[in-house]
Motif scaffolding. Structure first.
Motif, PDB file in Angstrom:
ATOM      1  N   GLU A  37       0.857  -1.184   0.000  1.00 39.55           N
ATOM      2  CA  GLU A  37       0.000   0.000   0.000  1.00 39.55           C
ATOM      3  C   GLU A  37       0.895   1.237   0.000  1.00 39.55           C
ATOM      4  OE1 GLU A  37      -3.520  -0.368   2.838  1.00 39.55           O
ATOM      5  OE2 GLU A  37      -2.117  -1.858   3.624  1.00 39.55           O
ATOM      6  N   VAL A  38       0.355   2.351  -0.515  1.00 39.68           N
ATOM      7  CA  VAL A  38       1.182   3.560  -0.610  1.00 39.68           C
ATOM      8  C   VAL A  38       0.465   4.804  -0.091  1.00 39.68           C
ATOM      9  CG1 VAL A  38       2.591   2.704  -2.518  1.00 39.68           C
ATOM     10  CG2 VAL A  38       0.450   3.921  -3.012  1.00 39.68           C
ATOM     11  N   GLY A  39      -0.672   4.616   0.589  1.00 39.53           N
ATOM     12  CA  GLY A  39      -1.376   5.784   1.109  1.00 39.53           C
ATOM     13  C   GLY A  39      -2.345   6.399   0.135  1.00 39.53           C
ATOM     14  N   GLY A  40      -2.852   5.599  -0.778  1.00 44.83           N
ATOM     15  CA  GLY A  40      -3.865   6.092  -1.715  1.00 44.83           C
ATOM     16  C   GLY A  40      -3.288   6.873  -2.878  1.00 44.83           C
ATOM     17  N   GLU A  41      -4.169   7.427  -3.686  1.00 47.10           N
ATOM     18  CA  GLU A  41      -3.781   8.140  -4.907  1.00 47.10           C
ATOM     19  C   GLU A  41      -2.821   9.290  -4.633  1.00 47.10           C
ATOM     20  OE1 GLU A  41      -4.514   7.779  -8.277  1.00 47.10           O
ATOM     21  OE2 GLU A  41      -5.213   5.793  -7.678  1.00 47.10           O
ATOM     22  N   GLU A  42      -3.054  10.012  -3.562  1.00 48.95           N
ATOM     23  CA  GLU A  42      -2.231  11.187  -3.251  1.00 48.95           C
ATOM     24  C   GLU A  42      -1.139  10.886  -2.236  1.00 48.95           C
ATOM     25  OE1 GLU A  42      -2.728  13.963  -4.981  1.00 48.95           O
ATOM     26  OE2 GLU A  42      -4.341  12.915  -6.021  1.00 48.95           O
ATOM     27  N   GLY A  43      -1.085   9.658  -1.748  1.00 50.68           N
ATOM     28  CA  GLY A  43      -0.085   9.312  -0.742  1.00 50.68           C
ATOM     29  C   GLY A  43      -0.363   9.939   0.613  1.00 50.68           C
ATOM     30  N   THR A  44      -1.621  10.252   0.889  1.00 48.28           N
ATOM     31  CA  THR A  44      -1.956  10.966   2.125  1.00 48.28           C
ATOM     32  C   THR A  44      -2.767  10.126   3.102  1.00 48.28           C
ATOM     33  OG1 THR A  44      -3.903  11.893   1.017  1.00 48.28           O
ATOM     34  CG2 THR A  44      -1.894  13.238   1.019  1.00 48.28           C
ATOM     35  N   GLU A  45      -3.229   8.948   2.674  1.00 55.07           N
ATOM     36  CA  GLU A  45      -4.067   8.115   3.542  1.00 55.07           C
ATOM     37  C   GLU A  45      -3.222   7.272   4.488  1.00 55.07           C
ATOM     38  OE1 GLU A  45      -6.596   5.793   1.012  1.00 55.07           O
ATOM     39  OE2 GLU A  45      -7.156   7.534  -0.217  1.00 55.07           O
ATOM     40  N   GLU A  46      -3.830   6.891   5.607  1.00 56.33           N
ATOM     41  CA  GLU A  46      -3.158   6.005   6.559  1.00 56.33           C
ATOM     42  C   GLU A  46      -3.006   4.611   5.939  1.00 56.33           C
ATOM     43  OE1 GLU A  46      -2.063   6.567   9.854  1.00 56.33           O
ATOM     44  OE2 GLU A  46      -2.317   8.676   9.357  1.00 56.33           O
ATOM     45  N   PHE A  47      -1.865   3.972   6.193  1.00 53.36           N
ATOM     46  CA  PHE A  47      -1.682   2.582   5.768  1.00 53.36           C
ATOM     47  C   PHE A  47      -0.621   1.940   6.660  1.00 53.36           C
ATOM     48  CE2 PHE A  47       1.547   4.925   3.557  1.00 53.36           C
ATOM     49  CZ  PHE A  47       2.608   4.061   3.322  1.00 53.36           C
ATOM     50  N   ASP A  48      -0.518   0.639   6.595  1.00 49.72           N
ATOM     51  CA  ASP A  48       0.449  -0.090   7.426  1.00 49.72           C
ATOM     52  C   ASP A  48       1.829   0.062   6.785  1.00 49.72           C
ATOM     53  OD1 ASP A  48       2.074  -1.963   8.746  1.00 49.72           O
ATOM     54  OD2 ASP A  48       0.369  -3.288   9.146  1.00 49.72           O
ATOM     55  N   GLN A  49       2.567   1.060   7.235  1.00 49.55           N
ATOM     56  CA  GLN A  49       3.867   1.366   6.624  1.00 49.55           C
ATOM     57  C   GLN A  49       4.860   0.211   6.786  1.00 49.55           C
ATOM     58  OE1 GLN A  49       5.370   5.029   8.238  1.00 49.55           O
ATOM     59  NE2 GLN A  49       3.777   6.290   7.294  1.00 49.55           N
ATOM     60  N   ILE A  50       4.853  -0.416   7.937  1.00 44.42           N
ATOM     61  CA  ILE A  50       5.838  -1.463   8.208  1.00 44.42           C
ATOM     62  C   ILE A  50       5.596  -2.670   7.305  1.00 44.42           C
ATOM     63  CG2 ILE A  50       6.594  -3.143   9.955  1.00 44.42           C
ATOM     64  CD1 ILE A  50       6.201  -0.900  12.045  1.00 44.42           C
ATOM     65  N   ARG A  51       4.341  -3.102   7.218  1.00 49.12           N
ATOM     66  CA  ARG A  51       4.028  -4.263   6.369  1.00 49.12           C
ATOM     67  C   ARG A  51       4.352  -3.965   4.905  1.00 49.12           C
ATOM     68  NH1 ARG A  51      -2.058  -6.240   6.283  1.00 49.12           N
ATOM     69  NH2 ARG A  51      -2.263  -4.301   5.084  1.00 49.12           N
ATOM     70  N   SER A  52       3.965  -2.777   4.427  1.00 49.41           N
ATOM     71  CA  SER A  52       4.222  -2.441   3.028  1.00 49.41           C
ATOM     72  C   SER A  52       5.713  -2.316   2.743  1.00 49.41           C
ATOM     73  CB  SER A  52       3.506  -1.141   2.657  1.00 49.41           C
ATOM     74  OG  SER A  52       2.133  -1.373   2.476  1.00 49.41           O
ATOM     75  N   PHE A  53       6.460  -1.722   3.667  1.00 48.86           N
ATOM     76  CA  PHE A  53       7.897  -1.595   3.445  1.00 48.86           C
ATOM     77  C   PHE A  53       8.563  -2.966   3.363  1.00 48.86           C
ATOM     78  CE2 PHE A  53      12.174  -1.650   5.293  1.00 48.86           C
ATOM     79  CZ  PHE A  53      12.835  -0.991   4.271  1.00 48.86           C
ATOM     80  N   ARG A  54       8.166  -3.879   4.228  1.00 47.96           N
ATOM     81  CA  ARG A  54       8.787  -5.218   4.208  1.00 47.96           C
ATOM     82  C   ARG A  54       8.476  -5.945   2.912  1.00 47.96           C
ATOM     83  NH1 ARG A  54       7.628  -6.901  10.575  1.00 47.96           N
ATOM     84  NH2 ARG A  54       9.128  -5.389  11.465  1.00 47.96           N
ATOM     85  N   ARG A  55       7.300  -5.704   2.353  1.00 46.14           N
ATOM     86  CA  ARG A  55       6.981  -6.290   1.046  1.00 46.14           C
ATOM     87  C   ARG A  55       7.799  -5.618  -0.057  1.00 46.14           C
ATOM     88  NH1 ARG A  55       0.457  -7.628   1.183  1.00 46.14           N
ATOM     89  NH2 ARG A  55       0.577  -9.015   2.988  1.00 46.14           N
ATOM     90  N   PHE A  56       8.007  -4.320   0.070  1.00 49.51           N
ATOM     91  CA  PHE A  56       8.878  -3.607  -0.870  1.00 49.51           C
ATOM     92  C   PHE A  56      10.295  -4.196  -0.851  1.00 49.51           C
ATOM     93  CE2 PHE A  56      12.043  -0.073  -1.183  1.00 49.51           C
ATOM     94  CZ  PHE A  56      11.956   0.149  -2.542  1.00 49.51           C
ATOM     95  N   LEU A  57      10.773  -4.568   0.327  1.00 48.61           N
ATOM     96  CA  LEU A  57      12.111  -5.166   0.427  1.00 48.61           C
ATOM     97  C   LEU A  57      12.215  -6.456  -0.385  1.00 48.61           C
ATOM     98  CD1 LEU A  57      13.623  -5.017   4.032  1.00 48.61           C
ATOM     99  CD2 LEU A  57      14.519  -4.022   1.908  1.00 48.61           C
ATOM    100  N   LEU A  58      11.142  -7.240  -0.417  1.00 45.93           N
ATOM    101  CA  LEU A  58      11.149  -8.452  -1.241  1.00 45.93           C
ATOM    102  C   LEU A  58      11.315  -8.086  -2.715  1.00 45.93           C
ATOM    103  CD1 LEU A  58       8.231 -10.432   0.451  1.00 45.93           C
ATOM    104  CD2 LEU A  58      10.673 -10.998   0.558  1.00 45.93           C
ATOM    105  N   PHE A  59      10.627  -7.039  -3.133  1.00 44.25           N
ATOM    106  CA  PHE A  59      10.763  -6.545  -4.505  1.00 44.25           C
ATOM    107  C   PHE A  59      12.197  -6.088  -4.783  1.00 44.25           C
ATOM    108  CE2 PHE A  59      10.789  -2.496  -6.921  1.00 44.25           C
ATOM    109  CZ  PHE A  59      10.552  -2.996  -8.195  1.00 44.25           C
ATOM    110  N   VAL A  60      12.774  -5.326  -3.854  1.00 45.51           N
ATOM    111  CA  VAL A  60      14.159  -4.863  -4.023  1.00 45.51           C
ATOM    112  C   VAL A  60      15.092  -6.060  -4.179  1.00 45.51           C
ATOM    113  CG1 VAL A  60      16.085  -3.685  -2.891  1.00 45.51           C
ATOM    114  CG2 VAL A  60      13.800  -2.686  -2.805  1.00 45.51           C
ATOM    115  N   ARG A  61      14.930  -7.059  -3.306  1.00 47.18           N
ATOM    116  CA  ARG A  61      15.764  -8.262  -3.404  1.00 47.18           C
ATOM    117  C   ARG A  61      15.600  -8.946  -4.766  1.00 47.18           C
ATOM    118  NH1 ARG A  61      14.844 -13.428  -1.060  1.00 47.18           N
ATOM    119  NH2 ARG A  61      12.755 -13.096  -1.919  1.00 47.18           N
TER     120      ARG A  61
END
Length: 272
Positions: free
Chosen positions: A118-142
């Protein structure tokens, strides 16, 4: 191959190998001011005059000749890998870029679909689970770094040692590599070694953080984003960065380096 990512003052007082997400906007502005007595009006990455850049065709022979002869003081700047990859996530993935669009067009929709971030919606302003999304991003980076899929690794999260090495393998040699975490000390050590047309006072100049305000604010301390698995992934991706630039792989809360950088070791290990 030449010297991709290399900037040089027009006075040829100094040569800098850009490493994305490592104070490059501020360093570029310092270089510009040291030549022209003023800061560039805008994002220094957009400047097409007043600074030699490898991406500008007319600058390439000038940079090549300088680096080959080692005429100028050459340096670069690095950053703690934990903080750097986290910054890349908030800036490039969650943030709206300065052109008003998402970074790299279809990249974020791809990550939402394939990795469930998740990225916080279209404008990046909505609440979201930053920790869960970042850890999934790390899988993509790897996946991008190790297998080059679903795309080649982006310059903002590819390893710092990869950026630093291109300058060495093509014949350059660094006189100084310093840390963003000790920026003023490191940048001053560079300025002390060079003669510039205009003086630069680091104590009074602004910091140019062009990524600030692009996306949601980080809601937690750096260490909260990294559990055992994500620490293992970061070490797998950035092992050489931790080792060469002396950062603490065992403690994401410690952003400071553990020892001095050995320039001879950097040139030996990255010059293959």
């Amino acid at each position: 191959m030449g010297f991709p990512g290399t900037w040089m003052t027009e006075s040829e007082s100094m040569v800098y190998r850009v490493v994305p997400k490592c104070a490059c906007s501020t360093i570029g502005q310092i270089m510009f001011r040291s030549d022209h007595g003023r800061f560039y009006d805008g994002d220094i990455h957009d400047a097409t005059e007043g600074l030699h850049k490898w991406a500008q065709e007319h600058s390439q022979p000038v940079i090549s000749a300088n680096v080959a002869a080692r005429r100028s003081y050459a340096f670069t700047c690095v950053r703690n890998p934990y903080a750097r990859v986290l910054s890349s996530f908030f800036d490039k993935i969650c943030g709206i870029q300065r052109n008003g669009r998402r970074y790299r067009g279809n990249l974020v929709p791809l990550l939402i679909q394939k990795y469930g971030i998740e990225v916080g919606g279209e404008e990046g302003t909505e609440e979201f689970d930053q920790i869960r999304s970042f850890r999934r991003f790390l899988l993509f980076v790897r996946d991008t770094v190790r297998w080059r899929r679903p795309m080649e690794p982006d310059i903002h999260w590819s390893s710092m040692s990869g950026h630093v090495s291109t300058f060495i393998v093509n014949g350059g040699r660094y006189d100084r590599i310093f840390w963003t975490e000790r920026f003023s000390e490191g940048m001053q050590s560079v300025l002390d070694q060079v003669q510039t047309p205009h003086p630069v006072d680091l104590a009074t100049m602004p910091r140019f953080n062009e990524s600030e305000g692009h996306g949601p604010r980080r809601a937690h301390p750096v260490e909260d984003y990294f559990d055992d698995l994500s620490m293992h992934l970061v070490y797998e991706i950035y092992k050489r960065d931790f080792e060469l630039f002396r950062y603490d792989v065992d403690n994401p809360a410690n952003k400071m380096p553990l020892a001095e950088i050995d320039l001879d070791e950097v040139h030996a290990k990255l010059g293959d």
